[in-house]
Write a protein that holds these residues in place. Structure first.
Motif, PDB file in Angstrom:
ATOM      1  N   PRO A  93       0.809  -1.234   0.000  1.00 57.24           N
ATOM      2  CA  PRO A  93       0.000   0.000   0.000  1.00 57.24           C
ATOM      3  C   PRO A  93       0.832   1.270   0.000  1.00 57.24           C
ATOM      4  O   PRO A  93       0.389   2.298  -0.517  1.00 57.24           O
ATOM      5  CB  PRO A  93      -0.843  -0.125   1.275  1.00 57.24           C
ATOM      6  CG  PRO A  93      -0.157  -1.136   2.108  1.00 57.24           C
ATOM      7  CD  PRO A  93       0.521  -2.074   1.173  1.00 57.24           C
ATOM      8  N   LEU A  94       2.042   1.218   0.566  1.00 52.76           N
ATOM      9  CA  LEU A  94       2.914   2.399   0.509  1.00 52.76           C
ATOM     10  C   LEU A  94       3.247   2.735  -0.940  1.00 52.76           C
ATOM     11  O   LEU A  94       3.133   3.902  -1.361  1.00 52.76           O
ATOM     12  CB  LEU A  94       4.194   2.138   1.304  1.00 52.76           C
ATOM     13  CG  LEU A  94       5.279   3.202   1.168  1.00 52.76           C
ATOM     14  CD1 LEU A  94       4.827   4.528   1.758  1.00 52.76           C
ATOM     15  CD2 LEU A  94       6.583   2.735   1.824  1.00 52.76           C
ATOM     16  N   LEU A  95       3.661   1.739  -1.705  1.00 52.39           N
ATOM     17  CA  LEU A  95       4.001   1.979  -3.114  1.00 52.39           C
ATOM     18  C   LEU A  95       2.778   2.462  -3.886  1.00 52.39           C
ATOM     19  O   LEU A  95       2.871   3.420  -4.677  1.00 52.39           O
ATOM     20  CB  LEU A  95       4.549   0.692  -3.733  1.00 52.39           C
ATOM     21  CG  LEU A  95       5.010   0.788  -5.192  1.00 52.39           C
ATOM     22  CD1 LEU A  95       6.144   1.787  -5.325  1.00 52.39           C
ATOM     23  CD2 LEU A  95       5.452  -0.584  -5.700  1.00 52.39           C
ATOM     24  N   PHE A  96       1.635   1.828  -3.662  1.00 52.90           N
ATOM     25  CA  PHE A  96       0.402   2.264  -4.321  1.00 52.90           C
ATOM     26  C   PHE A  96       0.064   3.704  -3.935  1.00 52.90           C
ATOM     27  O   PHE A  96      -0.321   4.519  -4.785  1.00 52.90           O
ATOM     28  CB  PHE A  96      -0.740   1.324  -3.938  1.00 52.90           C
ATOM     29  CG  PHE A  96      -2.088   1.779  -4.413  1.00 52.90           C
ATOM     30  CD1 PHE A  96      -2.418   1.746  -5.758  1.00 52.90           C
ATOM     31  CD2 PHE A  96      -3.041   2.248  -3.507  1.00 52.90           C
ATOM     32  CE1 PHE A  96      -3.676   2.166  -6.202  1.00 52.90           C
ATOM     33  CE2 PHE A  96      -4.294   2.665  -3.934  1.00 52.90           C
ATOM     34  CZ  PHE A  96      -4.604   2.631  -5.292  1.00 52.90           C
ATOM     35  N   GLY A 367     -10.857  -8.174  -5.121  1.00 49.97           N
ATOM     36  CA  GLY A 367      -9.787  -8.998  -4.591  1.00 49.97           C
ATOM     37  C   GLY A 367      -8.397  -8.440  -4.843  1.00 49.97           C
ATOM     38  O   GLY A 367      -7.573  -8.353  -3.929  1.00 49.97           O
ATOM     39  N   TRP A 368      -8.102  -8.039  -6.089  1.00 50.32           N
ATOM     40  CA  TRP A 368      -6.755  -7.576  -6.409  1.00 50.32           C
ATOM     41  C   TRP A 368      -6.452  -6.203  -5.803  1.00 50.32           C
ATOM     42  O   TRP A 368      -5.281  -5.828  -5.621  1.00 50.32           O
ATOM     43  CB  TRP A 368      -6.536  -7.522  -7.913  1.00 50.32           C
ATOM     44  CG  TRP A 368      -7.452  -6.559  -8.643  1.00 50.32           C
ATOM     45  CD1 TRP A 368      -8.655  -6.841  -9.206  1.00 50.32           C
ATOM     46  CD2 TRP A 368      -7.223  -5.165  -8.871  1.00 50.32           C
ATOM     47  NE1 TRP A 368      -9.196  -5.719  -9.781  1.00 50.32           N
ATOM     48  CE2 TRP A 368      -8.333  -4.676  -9.595  1.00 50.32           C
ATOM     49  CE3 TRP A 368      -6.182  -4.288  -8.545  1.00 50.32           C
ATOM     50  CZ2 TRP A 368      -8.450  -3.344  -9.989  1.00 50.32           C
ATOM     51  CZ3 TRP A 368      -6.283  -2.956  -8.940  1.00 50.32           C
ATOM     52  CH2 TRP A 368      -7.418  -2.500  -9.659  1.00 50.32           C
ATOM     53  N   LEU A 369      -7.525  -5.451  -5.462  1.00 48.08           N
ATOM     54  CA  LEU A 369      -7.327  -4.110  -4.910  1.00 48.08           C
ATOM     55  C   LEU A 369      -7.085  -4.132  -3.398  1.00 48.08           C
ATOM     56  O   LEU A 369      -6.491  -3.200  -2.849  1.00 48.08           O
ATOM     57  CB  LEU A 369      -8.551  -3.248  -5.235  1.00 48.08           C
ATOM     58  CG  LEU A 369      -8.467  -1.738  -4.983  1.00 48.08           C
ATOM     59  CD1 LEU A 369      -7.259  -1.133  -5.672  1.00 48.08           C
ATOM     60  CD2 LEU A 369      -9.755  -1.058  -5.431  1.00 48.08           C
ATOM     61  N   ARG A 370      -7.515  -5.172  -2.735  1.00 45.86           N
ATOM     62  CA  ARG A 370      -7.415  -5.228  -1.278  1.00 45.86           C
ATOM     63  C   ARG A 370      -5.986  -4.988  -0.767  1.00 45.86           C
ATOM     64  O   ARG A 370      -5.784  -4.141   0.117  1.00 45.86           O
ATOM     65  CB  ARG A 370      -7.957  -6.563  -0.760  1.00 45.86           C
ATOM     66  CG  ARG A 370      -9.480  -6.687  -0.833  1.00 45.86           C
ATOM     67  CD  ARG A 370      -9.940  -8.072  -0.360  1.00 45.86           C
ATOM     68  NE  ARG A 370      -9.591  -8.308   1.031  1.00 45.86           N
ATOM     69  CZ  ARG A 370     -10.346  -7.959   2.071  1.00 45.86           C
ATOM     70  NH1 ARG A 370     -11.505  -7.336   1.859  1.00 45.86           N
ATOM     71  NH2 ARG A 370      -9.961  -8.230   3.291  1.00 45.86           N
ATOM     72  N   PRO A 371      -4.969  -5.679  -1.281  1.00 47.08           N
ATOM     73  CA  PRO A 371      -3.615  -5.423  -0.760  1.00 47.08           C
ATOM     74  C   PRO A 371      -3.131  -3.998  -1.026  1.00 47.08           C
ATOM     75  O   PRO A 371      -2.325  -3.468  -0.253  1.00 47.08           O
ATOM     76  CB  PRO A 371      -2.748  -6.448  -1.504  1.00 47.08           C
ATOM     77  CG  PRO A 371      -3.690  -7.481  -1.998  1.00 47.08           C
ATOM     78  CD  PRO A 371      -4.973  -6.772  -2.273  1.00 47.08           C
ATOM     79  N   LEU A 372      -3.632  -3.380  -2.089  1.00 44.78           N
ATOM     80  CA  LEU A 372      -3.189  -2.029  -2.435  1.00 44.78           C
ATOM     81  C   LEU A 372      -3.690  -0.995  -1.434  1.00 44.78           C
ATOM     82  O   LEU A 372      -3.038   0.035  -1.221  1.00 44.78           O
ATOM     83  CB  LEU A 372      -3.656  -1.655  -3.848  1.00 44.78           C
ATOM     84  CG  LEU A 372      -3.155  -2.541  -4.982  1.00 44.78           C
ATOM     85  CD1 LEU A 372      -3.651  -1.998  -6.316  1.00 44.78           C
ATOM     86  CD2 LEU A 372      -1.639  -2.637  -4.987  1.00 44.78           C
ATOM     87  N   ILE A 373      -4.844  -1.244  -0.817  1.00 39.54           N
ATOM     88  CA  ILE A 373      -5.395  -0.296   0.141  1.00 39.54           C
ATOM     89  C   ILE A 373      -5.175  -0.748   1.576  1.00 39.54           C
ATOM     90  O   ILE A 373      -5.791  -0.236   2.501  1.00 39.54           O
ATOM     91  CB  ILE A 373      -6.885  -0.029  -0.135  1.00 39.54           C
ATOM     92  CG1 ILE A 373      -7.742  -1.257   0.134  1.00 39.54           C
ATOM     93  CG2 ILE A 373      -7.101   0.481  -1.557  1.00 39.54           C
ATOM     94  CD1 ILE A 373      -9.245  -0.964   0.135  1.00 39.54           C
ATOM     95  N   GLY A 374      -4.279  -1.724   1.770  1.00 37.75           N
ATOM     96  CA  GLY A 374      -3.885  -2.106   3.117  1.00 37.75           C
ATOM     97  C   GLY A 374      -4.682  -3.216   3.742  1.00 37.75           C
ATOM     98  O   GLY A 374      -4.599  -3.423   4.960  1.00 37.75           O
TER      99      GLY A 374
END
Length: 379
Positions: A93-96, A367-374
């Motif tokens: 999420p930091l990189l995103f 599903g694929w967005l979950r790790p991007l927003i923490g």
């Protein structure tokens, strides 16, 4: 404690601290301190309520993060697994955030305070990824996500200590630290460490740039370590239970001194050296005493579950990622429209709450967005 495996009061502290953080950053639009976008005119007295949380909100977040990190390590059972888990949860999420969430903030600051004439699209494609400076602003930037960077570094330090220090020695260190903090040491030792850091580096100001922020790291590593100790030596909650009322009195008295000095020297008014020192000492005393009091209150009154607790605890990180960008962008629009202070405050609160919930509820379903927003991946 009601649950030795999970202390619900620490969850509620984390939720409450992040909620206050959102209100604090909304206040940054109005207060006469440097920030990305400022109301015109700024309002001196807003500093008084903001100083009620200024000294303890971030140390408290590092403390509850230390507690949560210790719980995760106990669950995973090894330094390597702990580092992999923390790195995935924090760095993705930091990189995103740096790529997709943060850019409007420096654009608003450059356009509003530095005369930058290009639109946001031009800025993002041509200037944001310059890996250099533009009018003194480092680009690209992590802005408020510095907390994530620092937390990741502190978890690496914890893992390194665990890997290098034998288990028996770690047990002895934790036992001695718990005894040291078991009585009045809970008040004296952490505050003495903070005062020593201030005495050694009286002119240092937080940079949030990681590599040139040594005194800040010392300041935040202490509550992170005490949070970890609370998890591995829960007997400390008994010490907190005995001391939190005294701590609350100390915190309120110290805040009274902080507020009085700010009232006497508002905004950019020159302050004599003696007042500077008194302000700094009172602020540190307020900060640690308030943290002890809040832990005690959470342990005494909030160590119980609620049907909404798990969702709110999960929503905290996505809220943190997106909230400041919403505040800065909406603040920029309010500034252009010359909206008065009270309606501007109400609009900022409503827009930030709505935007944070939309970011979280929308992202958690993909599903694929979950790790991007923490958020953790669904099993």
């Amino acid at each position: 404690m009601a649950d030795r495996k999970r202390h619900y009061g620490m969850d509620w502290l984390r939720i409450g601290a992040f909620a206050l953080l959102i209100l604090y950053h909304i206040g940054m639009y109005f207060v006469p301190w440097g920030w990305h976008v400022k109301s015109d005119p700024t309002i001196d007295w807003v500093a008084i309520p903001m100083l009620a949380t200024n000294s303890w909100r971030l140390p408290l977040l590092f403390l509850v993060s230390g507690y949560a990190s210790a719980a995760l390590f106990a669950k995973l059972g090894g330094a390597g697994a702990f580092v992999r888990s923390r790195s995935a949860r924090l760095l993705i999420p930091l990189l995103f955030g740096v790529i997709a969430v943060i850019p409007p903030q420096p654009w608003v600051e450059l356009a509003g305070q530095h005369g930058y004439a290009q639109n946001f699209g031009h800025f993002w494609f041509n200037d944001y990824f310059r890996f250099g400076t533009l009018d003194g602003i480092i680009l690209p930037t992590w802005q408020h996500l510095w907390f994530v960077v620092y937390l990741w570094v502190y978890t690496l330090i914890a893992a390194l200590v665990i890997a290098l220090v034998p288990g028996e020695a770690r047990v002895q260190i934790a036992d001695r630290a718990a005894r040291l903090l078991g009585g009045r040491g809970l008040h004296v030792v952490p505050l003495a460490l903070w005062l020593a850091i201030y005495a050694a580096f009286p002119t240092h100001r937080e940079t949030h740039a990681l590599v040139d922020d040594g005194p800040t790291h010392l300041h935040y590593l202490m509550p992170f370590a005490i949070g970890w100790l609370l998890r591995v030596r829960p007997i400390l909650f008994a010490a907190v239970a005995r001391q939190w009322r005294v701590a609350l009195g100390i915190g309120l008295a110290a805040y009274g001194a902080v507020a009085a000095i700010e009232w006497h020297y508002p905004g950019a008014a020159p302050m004599p050296q003696a007042a500077h020192i008194a302000f700094a000492v009172a602020r540190l005393a307020q900060g640690w005493a308030t943290i002890v009091a809040l832990i005690g209150i959470a342990d005494r009154f909030a160590n119980r579950d609620h049907p909404r607790r798990a969702m709110l605890a999960e929503a905290v990180f996505p809220f943190y990622i997106i909230h400041q960008t919403i505040i800065v962008v909406v603040g920029w629009w309010l500034l252009q429209g010359r909206v008065a202070a009270l309606p501007a405050f109400l609009i900022l609160v409503a827009a930030t709450v709505a935007g944070c919930w939309a970011f979280y509820l929308g992202g958690r379903r993909i599903g694929w967005l979950r790790p991007l927003i923490g958020l953790q991946r669904r099993a």
